[in-house]
Design a protein around this motif. Structure first.
Motif, mmCIF file in Angstrom:
data_model
loop_
_atom_site.group_PDB
_atom_site.id
_atom_site.type_symbol
_atom_site.label_atom_id
_atom_site.label_comp_id
_atom_site.label_asym_id
_atom_site.label_seq_id
_atom_site.Cartn_x
_atom_site.Cartn_y
_atom_site.Cartn_z
ATOM 1 N N ASP A 209 37.281 45.948 40.682
ATOM 2 C CA ASP A 209 37.174 44.807 41.582
ATOM 3 C C ASP A 209 37.284 45.317 43.017
ATOM 4 N N GLU A 211 37.957 43.981 45.875
ATOM 5 C CA GLU A 211 39.107 43.522 46.648
ATOM 6 C C GLU A 211 40.344 44.342 46.303
ATOM 7 N N LEU A 212 40.542 44.605 45.035
ATOM 8 C CA LEU A 212 41.704 45.371 44.603
ATOM 9 C C LEU A 212 41.543 46.849 44.927
ATOM 10 N N GLU A 356 36.254 39.452 38.422
ATOM 11 C CA GLU A 356 35.840 38.176 39.013
ATOM 12 C C GLU A 356 34.322 38.080 39.107
ATOM 13 N N VAL A 369 39.672 30.848 39.175
ATOM 14 C CA VAL A 369 40.347 32.092 39.516
ATOM 15 C C VAL A 369 41.672 31.759 40.187
ATOM 16 N N ARG A 371 45.492 33.407 41.720
ATOM 17 C CA ARG A 371 46.023 34.619 42.326
ATOM 18 C C ARG A 371 47.526 34.481 42.537
ATOM 19 N N GLU A 373 50.493 36.963 44.679
ATOM 20 C CA GLU A 373 50.682 38.173 45.475
ATOM 21 C C GLU A 373 52.088 38.743 45.285
ATOM 22 N N LEU A 389 48.316 42.276 44.248
ATOM 23 C CA LEU A 389 48.181 40.925 43.728
ATOM 24 C C LEU A 389 47.754 40.950 42.273
ATOM 25 N N LYS A 391 45.204 38.812 39.821
ATOM 26 C CA LYS A 391 44.079 37.869 39.836
ATOM 27 C C LYS A 391 43.676 37.613 38.383
ATOM 28 N N SER A 403 42.867 41.142 36.736
ATOM 29 C CA SER A 403 42.859 42.337 37.578
ATOM 30 C C SER A 403 44.185 42.395 38.321
ATOM 31 N N ALA A 446 51.265 33.787 38.280
ATOM 32 C CA ALA A 446 49.820 33.564 38.234
ATOM 33 C C ALA A 446 49.486 32.407 37.301
#
Length: 473
Positions: A209, A211-212, A356, A369, A371, A373, A389, A391, A403, A446
């Protein structure tokens, strides 16, 4: 020439082959196990075990210079690179007896320390011995891929099969490949005192992912790892005992040592599979959903040899799948949707099921989705480990992927792997009571994020609550 007739002949004594051998022998099958190299395979000798041991040494070194925020004055660590490699060797030696020839012979298994190759559709030759079996299991794993880059033959090229034997710390390690192996080794070496440059032809950690992955890459860069993306290696120059230069379309990069970490090559070339009518290609043996050869029903392939995900735990999972078929004659199919994986950088990155992007493509508007943190987890705050985070991708109340990037992500992903494997609902996670304060609460947070809008933003729920408060005695 000696001949053996047996129920099962297993080629390869790595994780998957050893699991099949131990289980089958203890349940009454006659088993012959062939291994021409080291018992325990890649994972024990060149992969998972030594890399995590070296990462542990690097983590200790990093801790000495990163405690200021916790009130501990940082000091420059005095790193003995050779001693760190001694730790790696001790870890391997500690685990080795569990994978040893003696232990498996104790199960009644005939262990032959020779490479095997097919000489017919139901015979394999190993050394001067011919083994005829009812079933064969190809569990030969994979090895490091070294692409045909001009000039490589003139320099010393390290792979995961040689880097752990290196005793002198690299002054400047050039790593070609920005995947999990490359990134783990990059961070470990920069923490142990080397300068490190990673050259990636596309995107670093491109299968994760984005973002991660960005959180991991930003942290590695902050620690001093130079990461150059879009830098395809075109040629290499240097000599066997001196500096090495990798020439790319992004410039030339010179270092003292070169590590190739661009992928894996399945070990099937030496099996003479055509003699057994076993269809195969560069990806491995062509198998059906039950991991059985599509062209020779006596032959199974597991782990890397079966193509697909290349992880030690996948080989162990495959061993259980084919055991059902080989030992009990029952139908069994291998799945991938519940298989997790982790990259053991700091912070760790872990994944199970759909990312995602994959989930949006497959499920469209049905996808939700959520999330959570680490910055909102009390244990993470207390330990100063708030980067990251969780997800979770959810369809109709059930997770289809998760993730995680953050501390112990490889441990935390287990909850979601269990949920997906058992088709559990999000309510099962939300209803679990966990000790406080733990990082495990991240998963519960989550799950709570999924239910919060349904409870706190629902007019129906508010009307019910007001009615109960007004009329309930």
């Amino acid at each position: 020439m000696p001949r053996i007739e047996t129920d099962i002949c297993i080629i390869g004594a790595g994780s998957g082959g050893l699991s099949v051998a131990a289980g089958a022998a203890q349940m009454g099958a006659r088993v012959v196990l062939l291994e021409g190299h080291k018992m325990g395979g890649d994972c024990l000798n060149y992969g998972c075990v030594p890399s995590k041991a070296l990462i542990a040494s690097a983590k200790q070194a990093h801790a000495m210079e990163s405690g200021a925020a916790l009130g501990v004055a940082p000091v420059a660590p005095s790193v003995d690179y050779a001693a760190a490699k001694d730790h790696v060797r001790r870890v391997i030696e500690t685990i080795e007896p569990m994978d040893s020839q003696e232990r498996f012979e104790g199960f009644g298994i005939t262990v032959i320390r020779e490479f095997g190759r097919f000489i017919s559709d139901r015979e394999v030759q190993a050394g001067d011995t011919v083994i005829k079996a009812r079933r064969f299991v190809i569990a030969t794993g994979s090895g490091p891929l070294v692409p045909p880059i001009p000039g490589l033959e003139d320099v010393t090229v390290h792979t995961n099969e040689t880097i752990f034997d290196l005793r002198d710390r690299p002054d400047h390690l050039i790593i070609v490949g920005g995947g999990p192996i490359g990134m783990e080794m990059a961070q470990a070496h920069v923490r142990l005192g080397s300068r490190v440059t990673v050259l990636e032809g596309a995107k670093a950690m491109g299968k994760d992912d984005p973002e991660l992955a960005r959180i991991v890459l930003d942290n590695l860069r902050a620690e001093g790892v130079e990461i150059v993306e879009g830098a395809m290696a075109e040629k290499v120059s240097g000599n066997k005992n001196g500096a090495v230069t990798v020439h790319t379309d992004k410039g030339d990069f010179t270092g003292s040592h070169l590590l190739m970490a661009v992928g894996r090559k399945v070990n099937v070339d030496k099996l003479d599979l055509d003699q057994a009518r076993v269809a195969h290609d560069r990806g491995g043996v062509r198998v059906d959903a039950g991991l059985r050869s599509t062209t020779n029903k006596r032959v199974y392939a597991i782990g890397d040899a079966a193509g697909g995900l290349q992880f030690t735990h996948v080989a162990g999972y495959h061993a259980g799948v084919i055991a059902r078929s080989i030992l009990f004659g029952l139908p069994a199919k291998a799945k991938t949707s519940h298989i997790p994986w982790a990259t053991y950088t700091d912070p760790e990155l872990a994944q199970v099921g759909l990312t995602e992007a994959e989930a949006r493509k497959k499920h469209g508007k049905a996808l939700e989705v959520v999330r959570a943190e680490f910055a909102h987890n009390d244990r993470a705050v207390a330990e100063g480990k708030t980067k990251g985070l969780v997800k979770v991708m959810i369809v109709k109340g059930r997770p289809v992927g998760a993730s995680i990037v953050g501390p112990l992500a490889g441990e935390l992903i287990g909850t979601w792997a269990m949920a997906i494997a058992n088709n559990m609902k999000m309510s099962a996670i939300a209803g679990t009571v966990l000790p406080y304060p733990t990082l495990g609460e991240m998963n519960k947070r989550a799950a709570s994020a999924y239910f919060s809008p349904r409870l706190f933003e629902s007019d129906t729920v508010k009307r019910v609550v007001r009615f109960v408060q007004k009329y309930l005695p």
